[in-house]
Design a protein around this motif. Structure first.
Motif, PDB file in Angstrom:
ATOM      1  N   PHE A  32       0.799  -1.255  -0.006  1.00 32.98           N
ATOM      2  CA  PHE A  32       0.073   0.016   0.053  1.00 32.98           C
ATOM      3  C   PHE A  32       0.744   1.223  -0.038  1.00 32.98           C
ATOM      4  N   ARG A  33       0.188   2.454  -0.328  1.00 31.85           N
ATOM      5  CA  ARG A  33       0.947   3.695  -0.139  1.00 31.85           C
ATOM      6  C   ARG A  33       0.183   4.580   0.744  1.00 31.85           C
ATOM      7  N   VAL A  34       0.888   4.989   1.672  1.00 32.20           N
ATOM      8  CA  VAL A  34       0.258   6.032   2.491  1.00 32.20           C
ATOM      9  C   VAL A  34       0.206   7.608   1.894  1.00 32.20           C
ATOM     10  N   VAL A  35      -0.924   7.942   1.816  1.00 31.66           N
ATOM     11  CA  VAL A  35      -1.251   9.267   1.244  1.00 31.66           C
ATOM     12  C   VAL A  35      -1.814  10.167   2.101  1.00 31.66           C
ATOM     13  N   GLY A  36      -1.772  10.082   3.649  1.00 33.59           N
ATOM     14  CA  GLY A  36      -2.115  11.028   4.584  1.00 33.59           C
ATOM     15  C   GLY A  36      -1.908  10.587   5.896  1.00 33.59           C
ATOM     16  N   VAL A  37      -1.485  11.625   6.803  1.00 36.27           N
ATOM     17  CA  VAL A  37      -1.416  11.089   8.057  1.00 36.27           C
ATOM     18  C   VAL A  37      -2.023  12.138   8.766  1.00 36.27           C
ATOM     19  N   ALA A  38      -2.882  12.076   9.700  1.00 39.50           N
ATOM     20  CA  ALA A  38      -3.464  12.964  10.829  1.00 39.50           C
ATOM     21  C   ALA A  38      -3.556  12.955  12.072  1.00 39.50           C
ATOM     22  N   ILE A  39      -3.433  13.574  12.987  1.00 42.71           N
ATOM     23  CA  ILE A  39      -3.703  13.434  14.348  1.00 42.71           C
ATOM     24  C   ILE A  39      -4.838  14.416  15.069  1.00 42.71           C
ATOM     25  N   THR A  40      -5.381  13.930  16.027  1.00 37.55           N
ATOM     26  CA  THR A  40      -6.321  14.696  16.670  1.00 37.55           C
ATOM     27  C   THR A  40      -6.070  14.689  18.111  1.00 37.55           C
ATOM     28  N   ASN A  41      -5.726  16.100  18.696  1.00 37.66           N
ATOM     29  CA  ASN A  41      -5.534  15.966  19.966  1.00 37.66           C
ATOM     30  C   ASN A  41      -6.631  16.019  20.957  1.00 37.66           C
ATOM     31  N   THR A  42      -6.999  15.141  21.720  1.00 38.44           N
ATOM     32  CA  THR A  42      -8.060  15.558  22.481  1.00 38.44           C
ATOM     33  C   THR A  42      -8.136  16.029  23.994  1.00 38.44           C
ATOM     34  N   THR A  43      -6.732  16.629  24.093  1.00 43.05           N
ATOM     35  CA  THR A  43      -6.599  17.118  25.579  1.00 43.05           C
ATOM     36  C   THR A  43      -5.928  18.519  25.050  1.00 43.05           C
ATOM     37  N   GLY A  44      -5.698  18.871  26.562  1.00 41.00           N
ATOM     38  CA  GLY A  44      -4.976  20.486  26.470  1.00 41.00           C
ATOM     39  C   GLY A  44      -3.277  20.022  26.158  1.00 41.00           C
ATOM     40  N   GLY A  45      -2.689  20.888  25.979  1.00 40.69           N
ATOM     41  CA  GLY A  45      -1.478  20.811  25.649  1.00 40.69           C
ATOM     42  C   GLY A  45      -0.890  20.306  24.176  1.00 40.69           C
ATOM     43  N   ALA A  46       0.030  20.637  23.596  1.00 37.35           N
ATOM     44  CA  ALA A  46       0.509  20.146  22.249  1.00 37.35           C
ATOM     45  C   ALA A  46       0.958  18.490  22.424  1.00 37.35           C
ATOM     46  N   THR A  79       7.743  11.648   0.760  1.00 33.27           N
ATOM     47  CA  THR A  79       7.373  10.697  -0.288  1.00 33.27           C
ATOM     48  C   THR A  79       8.278   9.718  -0.735  1.00 33.27           C
ATOM     49  N   ALA A  80       9.428   9.733  -0.207  1.00 29.77           N
ATOM     50  CA  ALA A  80      10.417   8.633  -0.339  1.00 29.77           C
ATOM     51  C   ALA A  80      10.022   7.282   0.408  1.00 29.77           C
ATOM     52  N   ASN A  81       9.318   7.536   1.629  1.00 24.56           N
ATOM     53  CA  ASN A  81       8.915   6.576   2.665  1.00 24.56           C
ATOM     54  C   ASN A  81       7.412   6.188   2.622  1.00 24.56           C
ATOM     55  N   VAL A  82       6.687   6.368   1.758  1.00 24.65           N
ATOM     56  CA  VAL A  82       5.118   6.258   1.729  1.00 24.65           C
ATOM     57  C   VAL A  82       4.691   4.822   1.022  1.00 24.65           C
ATOM     58  N   GLU A  83       5.760   4.215   0.366  1.00 18.42           N
ATOM     59  CA  GLU A  83       5.459   3.027  -0.389  1.00 18.42           C
ATOM     60  C   GLU A  83       5.744   1.868   0.461  1.00 18.42           C
ATOM     61  N   PHE A  84       4.734   1.047   1.042  1.00 22.33           N
ATOM     62  CA  PHE A  84       4.875  -0.033   1.887  1.00 22.33           C
ATOM     63  C   PHE A  84       4.924  -1.286   1.016  1.00 22.33           C
ATOM     64  N   THR A  85       5.863  -2.295   1.154  1.00 19.23           N
ATOM     65  CA  THR A  85       5.610  -3.705   0.660  1.00 19.23           C
ATOM     66  C   THR A  85       4.839  -4.409   1.837  1.00 19.23           C
ATOM     67  N   SER A  86       4.509  -5.507   1.399  1.00 20.45           N
ATOM     68  CA  SER A  86       3.714  -6.565   2.426  1.00 20.45           C
ATOM     69  C   SER A  86       4.630  -6.941   3.597  1.00 20.45           C
ATOM     70  N   VAL A 103      -3.845   6.979   9.626  1.00 22.17           N
ATOM     71  CA  VAL A 103      -3.090   6.871   8.530  1.00 22.17           C
ATOM     72  C   VAL A 103      -3.851   6.365   7.334  1.00 22.17           C
ATOM     73  N   PHE A 104      -3.946   7.317   6.381  1.00 21.07           N
ATOM     74  CA  PHE A 104      -4.953   7.183   5.251  1.00 21.07           C
ATOM     75  C   PHE A 104      -4.009   6.240   4.121  1.00 21.07           C
ATOM     76  N   CYS A 105      -4.767   5.225   3.556  1.00 13.46           N
ATOM     77  CA  CYS A 105      -3.973   4.406   2.764  1.00 13.46           C
ATOM     78  C   CYS A 105      -4.553   4.098   1.459  1.00 13.46           C
ATOM     79  N   VAL A 106      -3.895   3.777   0.122  1.00  9.57           N
ATOM     80  CA  VAL A 106      -4.560   3.266  -0.851  1.00  9.57           C
ATOM     81  C   VAL A 106      -3.654   2.097  -1.359  1.00  9.57           C
ATOM     82  N   ALA A 107      -4.177   1.539  -2.534  1.00  6.07           N
ATOM     83  CA  ALA A 107      -3.328   0.290  -2.888  1.00  6.07           C
ATOM     84  C   ALA A 107      -2.267   0.871  -3.543  1.00  6.07           C
TER      85      ALA A 107
END
Length: 120
Positions: A32-46, A79-86, A103-107
């Motif tokens: 797969f390929r990673v096409v996006g990474v997001a985090i949601t902070n549900t607390t106070g402080g970074a 982008t050099a590290n987003v392609e994952f082998t099995s 972690v959002f992924c596509v084929a």
């Protein structure tokens, strides 16, 4: 303008850490390929997060990225590290609990190529 269009299956790896230890999310044998990474902070402080391929190659530019109090932050990808082998696994390390990691992924390689044409 003609370009490249791909159609692909997609999936999201969702991770809610309970501590600050590095966690390995084992690949079930899929490329797969990673096409996006997001985090949601549900607390106070970074909150800081690091997402890596096999624990050695940052998926996100610069390694750690953060989200401020009660916000969601998108990471720039290395982008050099987003392609994952099995055989590659995700390694996620959170500096503090209280985040949700997506972690959002596509084929692999973006999926099957579709035909494109330039409109007159």
């Amino acid at each position: 303008m003609a370009g490249t269009a791909n159609i692909s299956s997609s999936f999201v790896v969702t991770f809610n850490p309970s501590d600050t230890l590095e966690t390995v999310i084992t690949n079930p044998g899929r490329t797969f390929r990673v096409v996006g990474v997001a985090i949601t902070n549900t607390t106070g402080g970074a909150r800081n997060v690091k997402v890596e391929k096999d624990g050695t190659s940052n998926v996100t530019n610069g390694g750690d990225y953060s989200a401020a109090d009660n916000t969601t932050s998108w990471a720039d990808l290395d982008t050099a590290n987003v392609e994952f082998t099995s055989g590659n696994n995700l390694h996620i390390t959170c500096a503090d609990a209280g985040v949700e990691v997506y972690v959002f992924c596509v084929a692999t390689e973006g999926g099957a190529t579709m035909s494109t044409a330039t409109a007159p």
